[in-house]
Write a protein that holds these residues in place. Structure first.
Motif, mmCIF file in Angstrom:
data_model
loop_
_atom_site.group_PDB
_atom_site.id
_atom_site.type_symbol
_atom_site.label_atom_id
_atom_site.label_comp_id
_atom_site.label_asym_id
_atom_site.label_seq_id
_atom_site.Cartn_x
_atom_site.Cartn_y
_atom_site.Cartn_z
ATOM 1 N N UNK A 9 2.522 -5.821 -9.690
ATOM 2 C CA UNK A 9 3.885 -5.387 -10.013
ATOM 3 C C UNK A 9 4.261 -4.370 -8.940
ATOM 4 N N UNK A 10 4.685 -3.204 -9.338
ATOM 5 C CA UNK A 10 4.930 -2.134 -8.366
ATOM 6 C C UNK A 10 3.603 -1.691 -7.768
ATOM 7 N N UNK A 11 2.602 -1.534 -8.639
ATOM 8 C CA UNK A 11 1.265 -1.154 -8.202
ATOM 9 C C UNK A 11 0.350 -2.360 -8.155
ATOM 10 N N UNK A 12 -0.855 -2.175 -7.655
ATOM 11 C CA UNK A 12 -1.794 -3.289 -7.510
ATOM 12 C C UNK A 12 -2.221 -3.896 -8.850
ATOM 13 N N UNK A 42 -8.449 5.233 1.371
ATOM 14 C CA UNK A 42 -8.059 4.051 0.584
ATOM 15 C C UNK A 42 -6.702 4.266 -0.082
ATOM 16 N N UNK A 43 -6.471 5.462 -0.602
ATOM 17 C CA UNK A 43 -5.189 5.763 -1.237
ATOM 18 C C UNK A 43 -4.067 5.773 -0.194
ATOM 19 N N UNK A 44 -4.355 6.287 0.993
ATOM 20 C CA UNK A 44 -3.354 6.261 2.078
ATOM 21 C C UNK A 44 -2.981 4.829 2.419
ATOM 22 N N UNK A 47 -0.733 3.329 -0.206
ATOM 23 C CA UNK A 47 0.625 3.841 -0.041
ATOM 24 C C UNK A 47 1.337 3.131 1.104
ATOM 25 N N UNK A 48 0.630 2.940 2.226
ATOM 26 C CA UNK A 48 1.236 2.244 3.372
ATOM 27 C C UNK A 48 1.626 0.811 3.005
ATOM 28 N N UNK A 49 0.795 0.135 2.237
ATOM 29 C CA UNK A 49 1.079 -1.266 1.914
ATOM 30 C C UNK A 49 2.106 -1.417 0.788
ATOM 31 N N UNK A 50 2.111 -0.503 -0.171
ATOM 32 C CA UNK A 50 3.011 -0.622 -1.322
ATOM 33 C C UNK A 50 4.310 0.161 -1.136
ATOM 34 N N UNK A 51 4.282 1.168 -0.262
ATOM 35 C CA UNK A 51 5.436 2.014 0.022
ATOM 36 C C UNK A 51 5.937 2.782 -1.203
#
Length: 76
Positions: A9-12, A42-44, A47-51
């Motif tokens: 969804x919005x998140x993984x 991993x969190x960075x 964030x880069x992939x999901x924006x």
């Protein structure tokens, strides 16, 4: 509203979460996602992939264990 089992969804997608991440990592991400996005590679990358940064959930410490147990029981 941001995560689902079996779909992004919005998140993984939460299916297989604990195959991808350690329990301490997931705990930290739930408790303090803002710090994780600034400090954890991993969190960075997420964030880069999901924006979108995961908002702080304010989960009481007493509820964290049951929440994680539920995620695991559902395929996380």
């Amino acid at each position: 509203g941001c995560h689902k089992f079996g779909a992004k969804l919005v998140g993984p997608d939460l299916n297989g979460l604990f195959a991808r991440r350690t329990l301490p990592w997931v705990e930290r991400m739930i408790v303090d996602p803002g710090v994780m996005v600034k400090q954890d590679p991993q969190a960075k990358e997420l964030f880069r992939s999901l924006m979108v940064e995961m908002p702080k959930q304010n989960v009481p410490e007493a509820d964290l264990g049951p929440l994680l147990a539920y995620v695991k029981s559902q395929g996380g």
